[in-house]
Write a protein that holds these residues in place. Structure first.
Motif, PDB file in Angstrom:
ATOM      1  N   ALA A  98       0.924  -1.194   0.099  1.00  0.00           N
ATOM      2  CA  ALA A  98      -0.023   0.093   0.046  1.00  0.00           C
ATOM      3  C   ALA A  98       0.855   1.178  -0.197  1.00  0.00           C
ATOM      4  N   GLY A 134      -2.168   6.900   1.019  1.00  0.00           N
ATOM      5  CA  GLY A 134      -3.640   7.039   0.736  1.00  0.00           C
ATOM      6  C   GLY A 134      -4.651   7.510   1.568  1.00  0.00           C
ATOM      7  N   CYS A 189     -10.213   4.768   1.845  1.00  0.00           N
ATOM      8  CA  CYS A 189     -10.228   3.525   1.131  1.00  0.00           C
ATOM      9  C   CYS A 189      -9.044   2.698   1.255  1.00  0.00           C
ATOM     10  N   THR A 190      -7.796   3.341   1.235  1.00  0.00           N
ATOM     11  CA  THR A 190      -6.586   2.496   1.611  1.00  0.00           C
ATOM     12  C   THR A 190      -6.465   2.127   2.624  1.00  0.00           C
ATOM     13  N   GLU A 250      -8.669  -1.319   2.683  1.00  0.00           N
ATOM     14  CA  GLU A 250      -8.166  -2.459   2.077  1.00  0.00           C
ATOM     15  C   GLU A 250      -7.105  -2.856   2.847  1.00  0.00           C
ATOM     16  N   ILE A 251      -6.308  -2.090   3.235  1.00  0.00           N
ATOM     17  CA  ILE A 251      -5.250  -2.530   4.291  1.00  0.00           C
ATOM     18  C   ILE A 251      -5.420  -3.513   5.411  1.00  0.00           C
TER      19      ILE A 251
END
Length: 116
Positions: free
Chosen positions: A10, A13, A16-17, A20-21
């Motif tokens: 990653a 960000g 949203c980053t 996801e992480i």
């Protein structure tokens, strides 16, 4: 994405980053995968996240196995080296859970070679 990757990386960000992480991290904690999650810490962007994870581990909110899946590096070269050296040490309780299905249960060697 899960079946076709050897690791996750990653870049700095937003919300949203982070979502996801932590989705990928929760899958690791559930023993769905054992792949490292690399956070490219450009200009110290993820320093406070690292501090949070370390504090959560010290206070036993997350197990050591959940924290050790995260790899922090300041440069792409450092990241590749750390990912190549990564060795997952499973949580003994979570290791008894089998979420695998089809091809995702096959053990694969991590290929991190850089092709330019």
């Amino acid at each position: 994405m899960l079946d076709n990757s050897d690791a996750f990386i990653a870049l700095p960000g937003g919300i949203c980053t982070l979502e996801e992480i932590f989705q990928i991290a929760s899958w690791a904690q559930l023993n769905i995968h054992h792949k490292p999650i690399g956070l490219l810490n450009v200009d110290g962007f993820f320093n406070k996240l690292l501090s949070f994870l370390d504090q959560a581990g010290k206070e036993n909110f997350i197990p050591h196995s959940a924290r050790q899946i995260f790899i922090f590096a300041s440069t792409a070269e450092e990241m590749i080296n750390k990912l190549e050296d990564f060795f997952y040490k499973p949580d003994l309780v979570a290791a008894q859970i089998d979420w695998s299905k089809g091809s995702s249960s096959k053990k694969r060697k991590m290929d991190l070679s850089l092709h330019l």
